[in-house]
Design an enzyme around this catalytic site. Structure first.
Site, PDB file in Angstrom:
ATOM      1  N   SER A 157       0.211 -15.166  26.375  1.00  0.00           N
ATOM      2  CA  SER A 157       1.320 -15.980  26.866  1.00  0.00           C
ATOM      3  C   SER A 157       0.773 -17.167  27.627  1.00  0.00           C
ATOM      4  CB  SER A 157       2.200 -15.144  27.801  1.00  0.00           C
ATOM      5  OG  SER A 157       3.123 -15.959  28.508  1.00  0.00           O
ATOM      6  N   TYR A 183       1.663 -10.143  35.633  1.00  0.00           N
ATOM      7  CA  TYR A 183       1.888 -10.482  34.229  1.00  0.00           C
ATOM      8  C   TYR A 183       0.839 -11.485  33.743  1.00  0.00           C
ATOM      9  CZ  TYR A 183       4.291 -12.116  30.000  1.00  0.00           C
ATOM     10  OH  TYR A 183       4.605 -12.452  28.703  1.00  0.00           O
TER      11      TYR A 183
END
Length: 313
Positions: A157, A183
């Site tokens: 990501s 994350y």
């Protein structure tokens, strides 16, 4: 020179694989029952591959598999139980696999979830997004080797820009937990995995790459306020608005790395919008961070992962 393709931001997975023949190829897509995992699996099946959806919710997997069969006409779509946060589940999935595996798409993941830990005490996002996929790839390594030209795709990501892997406290045992830093760290780990796995496995014909799929509204965001995401990401990009993709567009780069001849024979790289990413420029939210491609960090993470999981390769 960075690798470029005729595809881009608006391309779909089906367009990327148009004309590609995957008959006789076998693929596993983790998290294949929702979001871009569905469309990645659909594109691979549409090109003729035998596809297994590796999912926690097998009932949802069965519904998606039936839909993919109906839309592609490919009856070779299967469902297998897999909980990446449960190492027993990961081992069972790998042990049950028979024969070669040509494509492994490490797609499933958690985003910015509240603090949670596995039974081993591992931070849940790192345990799921990195350690679970690391263990899965390791368990399936004989099958990948047997394929004679396998590809592994790590869905990372742009959030990797939020944090390197903090080796001194990966599992937030001493620092205050931040869901976005956790994350980001896990997504950096996905890129570092691709770097080191490709270095180690390219000699076996296994090429490994990572990617940023883009901004897509899916169940991945179930733990976050979407308005907060928009504000945070917009600020990180210097005020530039988010350009959302459809799930079909979000799956395009995964499909490109999984099966397109345009990316054959290359590995250890990070892609976005169907092109190899340029280095990140400060104040932007595109490109790849230098720390995510650092070979020393990649080798260190590999050793840490093996020790954490108590496995040898």
């Amino acid at each position: 020179m960075p690798i470029t393709t005729p595809f881009g931001f608006e391309s779909t997975a089906a367009e990327v694989l148009d004309g590609v023949d995957l008959a006789g190829r076998r693929a596993v897509v983790t998290g294949g029952a929702s979001g871009i995992g569905v469309e990645t699996a659909r594109a691979l099946a549409g090109a003729g591959a035998e596809v297994t959806l590796a999912v926690r919710d097998t009932e949802a997997g069965d519904r998606v598999a039936a839909d993919i069969v109906a839309t592609t006409g490919n009856k070779h779509v299967h469902v297998g139980p897999l909980d990446l946060a449960d190492q027993d589940s990961v081992r069972a999935f790998a042990a049950a696999w028979e024969g070669p595996l040509h494509i492994l798409v490490n797609n499933a993941g958690l985003m910015a979830s509240p603090l949670a830990r596995t039974s081993q005490g591992w931070e849940m996002q790192f345990a799921t997004n990195h350690l679970g996929h690391f263990a899965l790839a390791a368990g399936l390594l004989p099958a990948l080797r047997a394929a004679g030209g396998a590809r592994v795709v790590a869905v990372s990501s742009g959030a990797h820009l939020r944090s390197p892997v903090v080796f001194d406290d990966i599992h937030f045992e001493r620092r205050e937990y931040d869901p976005w830093l956790a994350y980001g760290q896990s997504k950096t780990a996905d890129v570092l995995f691709a770097v080191e796995a490709d270095r180690r496995w390219a000699g076996d014909g296994i090429r490994v790459n990572a990617l940023h799929p883009g901004g897509i509204r899916t169940n991945l965001q179930r733990h976050v306020d979407i308005d907060e995401v928009v504000r945070t990401v917009t600020a990180a990009g210097g005020g530039a608005p988010i350009r959302w993709k459809t799930p079909q567009q979000g799956a395009a780069t995964s499909a490109l790395l999984a099966a397109s001849p345009l990316t054959a024979g290359v590995g250890g790289r990070y892609y976005e919008d169907c092109h190899e990413a340029e280095p990140n420029r400060p104040g932007t939210r595109t490109g790849v961070a230098a720390y995510a491609l650092d070979p020393e960090a990649a080798a260190r993470l590999w050793d840490v992962s093996l020790a954490t999981l108590h496995i040898t390769l």
